[in-house]
Scaffold this motif. Sequence first.
Motif, PDB file in Angstrom:
ATOM      1  N   ARG A 152      71.925  47.114  -1.503  1.00 50.89           N
ATOM      2  CA  ARG A 152      73.055  47.221  -0.597  1.00 50.89           C
ATOM      3  C   ARG A 152      74.307  46.589  -1.187  1.00 50.89           C
ATOM      4  N   VAL A 153      75.418  47.268  -0.979  1.00 52.03           N
ATOM      5  CA  VAL A 153      76.711  46.691  -1.327  1.00 52.03           C
ATOM      6  C   VAL A 153      77.451  46.506  -0.021  1.00 52.03           C
ATOM      7  N   SER A 154      77.862  45.272   0.273  1.00 47.30           N
ATOM      8  CA  SER A 154      78.631  45.109   1.503  1.00 47.30           C
ATOM      9  C   SER A 154      79.970  44.450   1.247  1.00 47.30           C
ATOM     10  N   VAL A 155      80.909  44.771   2.127  1.00 47.07           N
ATOM     11  CA  VAL A 155      82.272  44.247   2.043  1.00 47.07           C
ATOM     12  C   VAL A 155      82.521  43.459   3.317  1.00 47.07           C
ATOM     13  N   ASN A 172      82.543  50.653  -9.818  1.00 48.97           N
ATOM     14  CA  ASN A 172      82.485  51.916  -9.077  1.00 48.97           C
ATOM     15  C   ASN A 172      81.681  51.755  -7.792  1.00 48.97           C
ATOM     16  N   LEU A 173      80.631  50.938  -7.851  1.00 45.60           N
ATOM     17  CA  LEU A 173      79.842  50.666  -6.652  1.00 45.60           C
ATOM     18  C   LEU A 173      80.669  49.870  -5.650  1.00 45.60           C
ATOM     19  N   ALA A 174      81.385  48.865  -6.146  1.00 47.20           N
ATOM     20  CA  ALA A 174      82.194  48.023  -5.253  1.00 47.20           C
ATOM     21  C   ALA A 174      83.332  48.831  -4.630  1.00 47.20           C
ATOM     22  N   ALA A 175      83.799  49.850  -5.356  1.00 49.24           N
ATOM     23  CA  ALA A 175      84.892  50.681  -4.839  1.00 49.24           C
ATOM     24  C   ALA A 175      84.383  51.729  -3.863  1.00 49.24           C
ATOM     25  N   ALA A 177      83.559  38.514   0.252  1.00 48.33           N
ATOM     26  CA  ALA A 177      84.377  39.722   0.200  1.00 48.33           C
ATOM     27  C   ALA A 177      83.535  40.894  -0.280  1.00 48.33           C
ATOM     28  N   ILE A 178      82.755  40.657  -1.342  1.00 47.75           N
ATOM     29  CA  ILE A 178      81.847  41.681  -1.834  1.00 47.75           C
ATOM     30  C   ILE A 178      80.494  41.050  -2.089  1.00 47.75           C
ATOM     31  N   ALA A 179      79.442  41.742  -1.685  1.00 46.99           N
ATOM     32  CA  ALA A 179      78.105  41.243  -1.981  1.00 46.99           C
ATOM     33  C   ALA A 179      77.223  42.387  -2.460  1.00 46.99           C
ATOM     34  N   PHE A 180      76.597  42.200  -3.609  1.00 47.55           N
ATOM     35  CA  PHE A 180      75.583  43.128  -4.108  1.00 47.55           C
ATOM     36  C   PHE A 180      74.231  42.488  -3.826  1.00 47.55           C
ATOM     37  N   GLU A 181      73.366  43.196  -3.111  1.00 47.15           N
ATOM     38  CA  GLU A 181      72.035  42.653  -2.838  1.00 47.15           C
ATOM     39  C   GLU A 181      70.980  43.614  -3.379  1.00 47.15           C
ATOM     40  N   HIS A 182      70.237  43.144  -4.341  1.00 47.17           N
ATOM     41  CA  HIS A 182      69.133  43.909  -4.948  1.00 47.17           C
ATOM     42  C   HIS A 182      69.553  45.335  -5.271  1.00 47.17           C
ATOM     43  N   VAL A 183      70.663  45.467  -5.932  1.00 39.57           N
ATOM     44  CA  VAL A 183      71.203  46.801  -6.184  1.00 39.57           C
ATOM     45  C   VAL A 183      70.580  47.420  -7.441  1.00 39.57           C
ATOM     46  N   ASP A 184      70.062  48.632  -7.269  1.00 35.56           N
ATOM     47  CA  ASP A 184      69.633  49.454  -8.400  1.00 35.56           C
ATOM     48  C   ASP A 184      70.598  50.630  -8.506  1.00 35.56           C
ATOM     49  N   CYS A 185      70.887  51.016  -9.724  1.00 36.05           N
ATOM     50  CA  CYS A 185      71.695  52.227  -9.890  1.00 36.05           C
ATOM     51  C   CYS A 185      71.122  53.062 -11.018  1.00 36.05           C
ATOM     52  N   ARG A 221      69.486  47.080 -12.451  1.00 38.05           N
ATOM     53  CA  ARG A 221      68.237  46.854 -11.726  1.00 38.05           C
ATOM     54  C   ARG A 221      68.266  45.491 -11.071  1.00 38.05           C
ATOM     55  N   ASP A 222      68.059  45.498  -9.757  1.00 38.22           N
ATOM     56  CA  ASP A 222      68.006  44.282  -8.966  1.00 38.22           C
ATOM     57  C   ASP A 222      69.196  43.366  -9.238  1.00 38.22           C
ATOM     58  N   LEU A 223      70.353  43.921  -9.124  1.00 39.06           N
ATOM     59  CA  LEU A 223      71.564  43.138  -9.363  1.00 39.06           C
ATOM     60  C   LEU A 223      71.968  42.399  -8.090  1.00 39.06           C
ATOM     61  N   ASN A 224      72.198  41.093  -8.220  1.00 36.83           N
ATOM     62  CA  ASN A 224      72.718  40.309  -7.111  1.00 36.83           C
ATOM     63  C   ASN A 224      74.018  39.662  -7.567  1.00 36.83           C
ATOM     64  N   LEU A 225      75.046  39.849  -6.779  1.00 37.21           N
ATOM     65  CA  LEU A 225      76.355  39.359  -7.202  1.00 37.21           C
ATOM     66  C   LEU A 225      77.212  39.196  -5.960  1.00 37.21           C
ATOM     67  N   GLN A 226      77.954  38.090  -5.912  1.00 43.03           N
ATOM     68  CA  GLN A 226      78.830  37.899  -4.762  1.00 43.03           C
ATOM     69  C   GLN A 226      80.222  37.482  -5.204  1.00 43.03           C
ATOM     70  N   VAL A 227      81.190  37.937  -4.472  1.00 42.02           N
ATOM     71  CA  VAL A 227      82.542  37.433  -4.660  1.00 42.02           C
ATOM     72  C   VAL A 227      82.955  36.874  -3.311  1.00 42.02           C
ATOM     73  N   ALA A 228      83.145  35.537  -3.256  1.00 38.20           N
ATOM     74  CA  ALA A 228      83.532  34.921  -1.988  1.00 38.20           C
ATOM     75  C   ALA A 228      84.962  35.314  -1.658  1.00 38.20           C
ATOM     76  N   ASP A 229      85.314  35.154  -0.387  1.00 37.51           N
ATOM     77  CA  ASP A 229      86.664  35.490   0.028  1.00 37.51           C
ATOM     78  C   ASP A 229      87.660  34.611  -0.735  1.00 37.51           C
ATOM     79  N   GLY A 230      88.586  35.245  -1.412  1.00 38.49           N
ATOM     80  CA  GLY A 230      89.600  34.499  -2.154  1.00 38.49           C
ATOM     81  C   GLY A 230      89.150  34.009  -3.515  1.00 38.49           C
ATOM     82  N   GLU A 231      87.948  34.406  -3.924  1.00 35.93           N
ATOM     83  CA  GLU A 231      87.435  33.927  -5.198  1.00 35.93           C
ATOM     84  C   GLU A 231      87.799  34.875  -6.334  1.00 35.93           C
ATOM     85  N   PHE A 232      87.921  34.307  -7.521  1.00 36.65           N
ATOM     86  CA  PHE A 232      88.201  35.094  -8.721  1.00 36.65           C
ATOM     87  C   PHE A 232      86.948  35.076  -9.578  1.00 36.65           C
TER      88      PHE A 232
END
Lengths: 280, 259
Positions: A78-81, A66-69, A17-25, A39-50
């Motif tokens: 990259r932030v992808s939905v 704020n990035l995810a929104a 549902a949401i994926a952060f790939e190597h995100v710098d802010c 710095r270099d944040l990687n984070l994923q939320v699978a579909d339907g995951e809490f």
Amino acid sequence: MAVDSGPAGAAPRSQPAIAFEHVDCTFRTPDGIAYTALRDLNLQVADGEFVAVVGPTGCGKSTILNLAAGLLTPTSGRVSVHGIPLAGLNRHAGYLFQADPLMPWRTAIRNVALGLEYRGVDRPTAEQRATEWLARVGLAGRGDVYPHQLSGGMRKRVSLAQTLILDPEIVLMDEPFSALDVQTRVLMENELLEIWAANRKSVLFITHDLEEAILLADRVVVLAAGPGTHALGEFLIDLPRPRDLAELRTTPRFSTLYHDIWQVMKDEVLKSYAQHKSRG
Amino acid sequence: MSYRRLLFFRVLLFAGLVTTWHLLVQFEVLPAFFFGEPAVVFQRTWHWFASGEIYPHLGITLLETLVAFVLGAGFGLGGGLWLALNPTASSLLEPYIKALNSMPRVILAPIFAVWFGLGIWSKIALGVTLVFFIVFFNVYQGVREVSPLVLANARMLGANARQLLRTVYLPSATSWVFSSLHTSVGLAFVGVVVGEYLGSARGIGYLILQAEGLFDINTVFAGILVLTILALILDSLVSRLERSVLRWNVRSTQTSPGA
Ligand SMILES: Nc1ncnc2c1ncn2[C@@H]1O[C@H](COP(=O)(O)OP(=O)(O)OP(=O)(O)O)[C@@H](O)[C@H]1O
Ligand SMILES: [Mg+2]
């Protein structure tokens, strides 16, 4: 105005549902000093995951939401939905802000009905549904008061109803229950789990309360202290569902998980505390 | 002090001042020709109302005030909103707006008299220029200070640009119009009366102008008395309107010092 991230429901389900790939802010303050929050944040939320995110104060948790929104764009990465890079606002997401975003000139019920009105629902229908939602967050009969006449915790629950009434696929929540007393908090947590179980939303939940994170989430992500925050560790929470929040706290599995995660967090909390002390 | 006692002393103070005035003129410490006589002033005022002579003038002054306020506030609201939401236009026009605002606009009265004649429109025009800038600056400032959080929230809830204008910018701008309501209604009144005073055929300002021409100082004072009462009534009406419209506003539930 920003471009939408494509029509709802057109995305393939297999993607997170949401994926952060190597995100710098990086923030640039008016006096030209750059502060790299993430710095270099990687984070994923699978579909339907809490997914719950915990981390010391000021480490960049709200920045992640704020990035995810789509309210912020990453400096790099990259932030992808649903696999599609986010451009402009994230139209699949509902965002429960950390601070109070209610309109002071609208009554509680009209605040809750706001999103429906934006979608062209006629006013009686919108207010009918808003009434139901107010009851759901324990504010039945309080629809006609203005935000300044409500307590902080009540305003928080109005915001919750305002966000969830739109039934968003993805829910971004920034410490939604930290202003509530223990009893109301458990009620709200149960309500949230029920809503989530009913139609499997993807949830990115920020909290500074590790206990709450473990009780609610499928996965807990621990963030490092800032600056240059990244994910320190991820913990799969294999507690069975549906969960009885009151009972779960006393089980040995909960204690083990709590202990393990706390070991990782402790050092970061201390580090952050030391930094703030030396800075302030 | 209880409210009744307070009221008593207020009335006493007024009576004392009027009596002093009366005695000073009576014993010719002050010449009655220049300072008038309170008894005659009250008599004249009473006569105006009793004979109904004053009503057409009162009506015209009130009408001009109302129209000047509505037009000035409307233009101010629209202009403030438009400029606050258009960074290019606002940086282009900024020095001109500053110049127009710092100009003593009462001086425009003769020009308006030439443009709009001696009827009600030249008075309204003067009132409008006074009201416009008050409302304009309040709205302009208010819109730029709209909470970014409320904006972000509305956008996340799906508001498009037009809905943002209707549900965020307009309500907060309106609240700024109301916060300057006392000042702007007062200024509409001032503009209109000054306009009448400088040249007209009707209105309270005209009555004063006419009496002055005849060196009838008592009637001048009577006119001033009527204007003061009118201003007080307008101000209390504004307070009432404010209370009913700004129910959501924390500020309105607190008492503000003075008016
Ligand atoms: N607009 C901004 N400009 C400059 N710095 C910012 C901005 N927003 C956030 N920061 C900085 O980025 C860091 C992370 O902020 P953020 O609000 O994400 O923290 P947080 O983890 O949500 O904290 P808390 O738990 O207290 O809410 C902080 O050090 C903050 O000072
Ligand atoms: Mg935060």
